[in-house]
Design an enzyme around this catalytic site. Sequence first.
Site, PDB file in Angstrom:
ATOM      1  CB  THR A  73      -0.915   0.011   1.240  1.00 12.31           C
ATOM      2  OG1 THR A  73      -1.845   1.060   1.124  1.00 12.31           O
ATOM      3  CG2 THR A  73      -0.114   0.208   2.513  1.00 12.31           C
ATOM      4  CB  THR A  74       1.345   4.324  -1.247  1.00  9.56           C
ATOM      5  OG1 THR A  74       2.156   3.431  -2.012  1.00  9.56           O
ATOM      6  CG2 THR A  74       2.126   5.613  -0.997  1.00  9.56           C
TER       7      THR A  74
END
EC number: 3.4.25.1
Length: 276
Positions: A73-74
């Site tokens: 994810t970010t």
Amino acid sequence: MALLDLCGAPRGQRPEWAAVDAGSGLRSDPGHYSFSVQAPELALPRGMQPTEFLRSFGDDQERKVQIEMAHGTTTLAFKFQHGVIVAVDSRASAGSYIATIRVNKVIEINPYLLGTMSGCAADCQYWERLLAKECRLYYLRNGERISVSAASKLLSNMMLQYRGMGLSMGSMICGWDKKGPGLYYVDDNGTRLSGQMFSTGSGNTYAYGVMDSGYRQDLSPEEAYDLARRAIVYATHRDSYSGGVVNMYHMKKDGWVKVESTDVSDLLHKYREATL
């Protein structure tokens, strides 16, 4: 009052839940992190130690294998003169498999607190929803909102009790209290850090590169939105585990507002056309 009933409180105000008068001689003992809840075991998942439980089904060689979660994810958050900006992608992946591109990785704890999800989605959702319950109980018991610092400390204490049990969580807790905007990073080891800017997830190195090049404390709201937007977009472009849409929130003095939910592909094409 259904929440009080669930946690074991009878009808009416419990004396030990009320704010203790300094001259009353009564003792206020909130316990570990449950604020005097009569049944704190509600907060504890039952069963064996999870990593040992899974290893028990393998042979002698498999029992020595470290269990690794497949995730990516970010997420990012930073403070500036007008509050806190929180921006996340929306892709949920398990290794090379993309489960969905429409996950909101921001947990809306209350109107003045937000938490982000990075790591195992189930762990992040469970513990941050439990944190939301504890924050609500704090408000009912004390008649005022919990501070951002205290909320992050509660989450850190929860993680400390489960250190080494296979949890996977890297969360940012941000909000606004009497001291102004607050931003904290908390992970599954119980680490708790306060700072001006954080990014977590597999795409965080790319996001940091963009944020470091454009971050200033005196950013205007529109400049802050654009910085967070670009950081997520370019991180999703380089990190195969991130993608979907940019979900952005702005934490202000009177609470958070959701700024936008924009497809990263559209934004990337827009940025490329602007450089031609």
